[in-house]
Design a protein around this motif. Structure first.
Motif, mmCIF file in Angstrom:
data_model
loop_
_atom_site.group_PDB
_atom_site.id
_atom_site.type_symbol
_atom_site.label_atom_id
_atom_site.label_comp_id
_atom_site.label_asym_id
_atom_site.label_seq_id
_atom_site.Cartn_x
_atom_site.Cartn_y
_atom_site.Cartn_z
ATOM 1 N N GLY A 1 0.765 -1.231 0.000
ATOM 2 C CA GLY A 1 0.000 0.000 0.000
ATOM 3 C C GLY A 1 0.799 1.286 0.000
ATOM 4 N N GLU A 2 0.280 2.243 -0.756
ATOM 5 C CA GLU A 2 0.839 3.583 -0.839
ATOM 6 C C GLU A 2 -0.179 4.580 -0.293
ATOM 7 O OE1 GLU A 2 2.717 0.982 -3.430
ATOM 8 O OE2 GLU A 2 0.669 1.645 -3.732
ATOM 9 N N ILE B 1 -6.200 2.195 -3.229
ATOM 10 C CA ILE B 1 -7.374 1.908 -2.408
ATOM 11 C C ILE B 1 -7.034 1.842 -0.935
ATOM 12 C CG2 ILE B 1 -9.029 0.073 -1.858
ATOM 13 C CD1 ILE B 1 -9.401 -0.376 -4.837
ATOM 14 N N GLY B 2 -5.877 1.299 -0.611
ATOM 15 C CA GLY B 2 -5.581 1.222 0.808
ATOM 16 C C GLY B 2 -4.216 0.652 1.086
ATOM 17 N N ARG C 1 -8.397 1.406 4.501
ATOM 18 C CA ARG C 1 -8.662 2.123 3.258
ATOM 19 C C ARG C 1 -8.097 3.539 3.307
ATOM 20 N NH1 ARG C 1 -12.041 0.352 -0.570
ATOM 21 N NH2 ARG C 1 -12.390 -1.868 -0.245
ATOM 22 N N PRO D 1 -4.166 10.846 -6.803
ATOM 23 C CA PRO D 1 -2.911 10.743 -7.546
ATOM 24 C C PRO D 1 -2.810 11.924 -8.498
ATOM 25 C CG PRO D 1 -4.514 9.160 -8.364
ATOM 26 C CD PRO D 1 -5.126 9.818 -7.156
ATOM 27 N N ASN E 1 10.439 5.157 -12.160
ATOM 28 C CA ASN E 1 9.214 5.937 -12.255
ATOM 29 C C ASN E 1 9.206 7.069 -11.245
ATOM 30 O OD1 ASN E 1 8.389 4.813 -9.759
ATOM 31 N ND2 ASN E 1 7.416 3.091 -10.793
ATOM 32 N N ALA F 1 6.330 8.234 -9.880
ATOM 33 C CA ALA F 1 5.005 8.265 -9.274
ATOM 34 C C ALA F 1 5.110 8.674 -7.817
ATOM 35 C CB ALA F 1 4.354 6.893 -9.388
ATOM 36 N N ALA F 2 4.366 9.651 -7.462
ATOM 37 C CA ALA F 2 4.366 10.100 -6.077
ATOM 38 C C ALA F 2 3.954 8.968 -5.147
ATOM 39 C CB ALA F 2 3.425 11.289 -5.919
ATOM 40 N N SER F 3 3.113 8.084 -5.642
ATOM 41 C CA SER F 3 2.679 6.969 -4.808
ATOM 42 C C SER F 3 3.828 6.019 -4.516
ATOM 43 C CB SER F 3 1.557 6.185 -5.494
ATOM 44 O OG SER F 3 0.393 6.948 -5.501
ATOM 45 N N GLY F 4 4.685 5.857 -5.483
ATOM 46 C CA GLY F 4 5.845 5.030 -5.240
ATOM 47 C C GLY F 4 6.661 5.617 -4.123
ATOM 48 N N ARG G 1 5.371 4.913 -0.850
ATOM 49 C CA ARG G 1 5.748 3.691 -0.139
ATOM 50 C C ARG G 1 6.890 3.963 0.837
ATOM 51 N NH1 ARG G 1 3.637 -0.947 1.663
ATOM 52 N NH2 ARG G 1 5.192 -2.561 1.806
ATOM 53 N N SER G 2 7.594 5.058 0.605
ATOM 54 C CA SER G 2 8.660 5.415 1.531
ATOM 55 C C SER G 2 8.151 6.373 2.604
ATOM 56 C CB SER G 2 9.831 6.051 0.781
ATOM 57 O OG SER G 2 9.468 7.340 0.334
#
Lengths: 360, 360, 360, 360
Positions: B15-16, B20-21, B85, B91, B116, B118-121, B124-125
């Protein structure tokens, strides 16, 4: 026991002070690497006791044999068996220790965990256990050097409260480190450290210290978040070494006192890549190598086995006096230098191969 | 990515910030443990943002759902799926960040590693990743409590250079820790810490700190030498947390300055077992729990994301100014307390089950 | 290479036909088990070549040495190093093979995978590699016998199209199996099998066969769904052996032709536990041992190395003739019997320890 | 429980028939792969019940949601959470089953192992558990297709004693397989199979069958001897599926009757590489893919749950009659086809990434 380490470059170590020998099996070494005992022996020589008057005078040649995995001077890609024979196998001459657990040693916890009092079992908690790691790590160092030109240099940055002065981790060489028996590369301080160790030794006591380590030219991108972040792997590796009590990377504990605006490492262009102006991070961002040098420190407590008389209790809880016989290392940190380096190499080479698996 | 942790109590997180969650799968939880969301939610609540004016005002309810592995209020022995969630999935609104890597954040290394932006990646950090660990660790805490009556209590021992005074780790409770929004149990210092954080916050800056932790009533015998020594597991666990730069157990770095005769913990009888007069070891001997309390400290750097203007470069190496928008945690350590506790529980429960496997 | 097997009883094997030796490291053996080379040697003796005129006349003593992990006749709980020295190390006398890949052997795929043509690398795909498994598995057998009284007996159930008649797996002993050089316990058929092998041998050819195996007194409850189901572990173990092409448990492929009402094993009371009237399941239900005997079969193809002339191509794709020099096993299955048994023991002991970890 | 699979492409599955849902976490998927639910849903649709009158009429939509790891239609390189919600959660309506263990089902062994009688726990041994694998494997299939153009096609090669005629595995397509509800691509036989299943169904009975599978265009070099040989991984994977009793690759059990001179696959040049004239090996040599098509077969026993009355005993050993209520699959093999394919993909993709790690 969990004597295996690594996901793709997998090392399984074995051996006690007693028994036929100590060693390791390395599974996952790339094929066609030129390899012989001569690649491994130097780090074992730097690790072995008896190198100077600062270490235990026990003489152990610690000659490594490659049992498998190499033919015609090249690795086959198959497991590499490594064996260092014990010279002096005397199970049973640890009389007192079998009755009284050495304070701050693992005798008591091995008894509770494994239900035996065998000195050799305790021997698995001794520095001799690290031979297998050093041998396996020396191969890892060769891989890292050959494919990525990586340099790993550790040094003694303090013994007791005697601290090494400024060192340039970007330039430091193993030759500079080995120039003094303390493995402190600061000539002004090294002899003072040696004197401290000699005083401690003559008082039948021991003292701790800190080993610093730099890894240069590690490419950006190594480290497997979230649980196998590069610094998490290093921390596990260092804290798995005998006598270690602490680990810090980059700014470490001191960095907790800084403001974000002081601590943040601003990016700059460095050739084709980005680098940073400062390196408080110690070469990792989000658990992944940044391309800057990796810098970390490991704390070693004073050796537990001392000649001084200690008022303790035996395994049954009855009062007992413990005075270690023979001569022991008064300070472990000079010999810890190659152990830190090779253990670091084990962490890096595994992450290197895991990153390689992404290059589809 | 390596988002799995543990050998017998195995946790896989996912999850990021976007998507979804976030959550985890726990494989290896004993069967027939009473379990519901109510066992997990409290630590998530202690972890979530928006608890006080010291933390980011983002409001995240972070309600956990058990997806599987529990029926009629009891664990089945099958994998437990856990999901929290995301409330607010946007994004794409990380415009500037997709052009300029945030200094001392993982944007740059994620770009190099995963190719990539992606801010979501990067997400993860972020601290949000820890939700899965906290949920899985809260179950681990329940197991440790139920079968061995183990107590794990973490607290804030410093923020910047403001240090918590004497605390008795043998008596400290979570209630005492939570009595102040800083989670510093020393009332004389806690408000001073809070003031420091507020000043830093108002200056659009951030600051680091140290979290200490005690584990009480851990039986002697846990820990798997040589690579999975108890302290090695804790060190890996702590350094796998976002923003951590150091770990020390027992005497830690300070212990390197002591003599062996000062540092050694002499054994004494304690009831049916042996204990030690002092606890410089921090509860471990040779990588195995000794029966004494386990004591360790983790260093958290100042949060990388600050409002202050920073002169850095973009991904292409061109000069750029970074000023984080919105409001961010000026100091992460109060929220890190439950994260440290639950991560510790993950280490302990796995070693507990591995030791259990020996009881033939 | 992935030469490690097991989660809690972890075996790492090493070694080629050339090099100093072959062996294994066993990590996770319980402490305080009485153990000496005499516990391991018998299965190595049953495995070694030269036992009868049906096998290769190469004489290899295959004497095992325990390198570590045992003191005063008892295991320490630390890794057990095991070494069998190679007698006859002649790297380089595999001239033809280095030019022409042996049909149905691993020479070609090792070349592609590891980029080398070393006969020793191919040697890792030879039967000699199994020595480390047999040694490690012999220790596993001792553990299974001592703690659970488990009996594992394998036998040759067919060679070519000569099939062993009815055997009572509940009563069969290793002595009965070893009574004939074919290791077929059906006296009426055994000699016919031997004759078949001799004919094949004299024709410079080879032939395959099937090894059956029974495990008696395995307690109900072993096996770790879903990926480490007991039969999944056995299947992996068997198909990891050289020359194996098939595995079936219980009713196997024949069972696919039955109706559910024929195949289902109805429960009955057996003492304090449940048992079944029939055992089409082969002792497992849902991947977990049921308490009934575990019964499975493994298919071994004809040995690839034959003296007969074969029209093939060399590594460059040019026509070549391959005629294996020397004498090779015309049929591997008699020697495979102890390999199947010990490999089975490796699967069972690991699942036993994993189940033990549940007994909180 | 051991619900994790894979070393670099790691899948952790979760979920029972009851509870909120079933799913998986995929850790190690390459970044920047285009991915949406539409890539995963087709194999779930082929797996779900209610596709024809040959399967259980239960209607389960089995819609998958991607919880994490994907943004803007591309994978992030972070763990991919996958969830399929259960439609119909009725814990407790398994009255009879909670008293009487179903013959040849896992009720009894789950009771012994986990100490509970929860139907949901048994539900982990049901076909529904495979949803997580299929979802994770569908992603693996996409990777294999995209990077290596690999094609995996499974089909029903027998039901009971009705056998599919000659099929050309080099040409077979999923469309051909799906052309008939039995998933037998031999039109002459398919309807006969369907008739067999209908007869069995009408008799409230069940029947087994065999699923064959071909993997085309797998590059030479995949597979990790000795324990993770390609066929060992496939064998573990297949035998970890519910209701499987056997596995064979290439010539399999029939090959044991051949002579080496018949069985050996002679090499020939095929373009730039070597290939073989025949493929008794089934595409593997020494545990490593040879470049030839991988061919294997998996045996599925008749479904254990049947409507026919069975005279058995309850958990206490008292006589009891078991008659399964409702409608169940009379034959699982048509639905097993996508399960075999996706499980195969999980094995291959992991070995692919491990081989990639060697390309230094």
């Amino acid at each position: 026991m969990s004597s295996s380490f690594g996901t793709l470059y997998k090392v399984s170590t074995f051996g006690e002070s007693h028994g036929i020998g100590v060693g390791a099996v390395v599974d996952g070494c790339p094929a066609n690497l030129e390899l012989s005992e001569a690649d491994i022996q130097p780090q074992l020589d730097r690790r072995r006791p008896g190198q100077s008057d600062l270490t235990t005078p026990r003489q152990e040649a610690d000659q490594v044999s490659i049992l498998s995995g190499v033919e015609n001077g090249k690795t086959l890609g198959t497991p590499i068996g490594l064996l260092v024979r014990n010279k002096d196998q005397r199970p049973g001459d640890y009389g007192e220790m079998s009755r009284v657990p050495r304070p701050s040693h693992a005798d008591y916890t091995y008894q509770v965990k494994y239900g035996n009092r065998a000195a050799s079992g305790g021997g698995r908690s001794s520095a001799r256990e690290t031979i297998g790691r050093v041998a396996a790590g020396a191969i890892a160092e060769k891989i890292l050097k050959q494919y990525w030109d990586i340099e790993i240099v550790a040094w003694v940055s303090s013994i007791g409260n005697v601290r090494c002065g400024a060192v340039d981790p970007e330039q430091l060489t193993r030759e500079q480190v080995d120039a003094h028996i303390t493995r402190c590369p600061d000539p002004a301080v090294a002899e003072q450290m040696a004197e401290t160790v000699r005083e401690v030794r003559d008082a039948a006591d021991s003292i701790g210290g800190v080993v610093s380590c730099v890894c240069r030219k590690v490419p950006a991108g190594w480290g497997e978040p979230v649980f196998d972040k590069l610094e998490a792997g290093l921390a596990q590796a260092m804290l798995s070494l005998p006598a270690t009590k602490g680990f810090e990377i980059g700014s470490g504990f001191a960095g907790t006192e800084l403001l974000g605006s002081q601590h943040n490492d601003l990016f700059v262009r460095k050739g084709e890549q980005l680098g940073t102006l400062t390196n408080h991070a110690g070469g990792v961002l989000g658990g992944i190598s940044s391309g800057e040098s990796i810098l970390f420190r490991t704390a070693f407590k004073p050796v537990a086995t001392i000649g001084k008389s200690q008022q303790t209790v035996d395994f049954d809880g009855k009062p007992a006096v413990m005075e270690a016989k023979g001569r022991h290392d008064p300070c472990v940190v000079p010999r810890a230098v190659p152990i830190v380096e090779t253990m670091t190499a084990l962490v890096l080479v595994d992450l290197a191969l895991r990153q390689q698996a992404r290059q589809l």
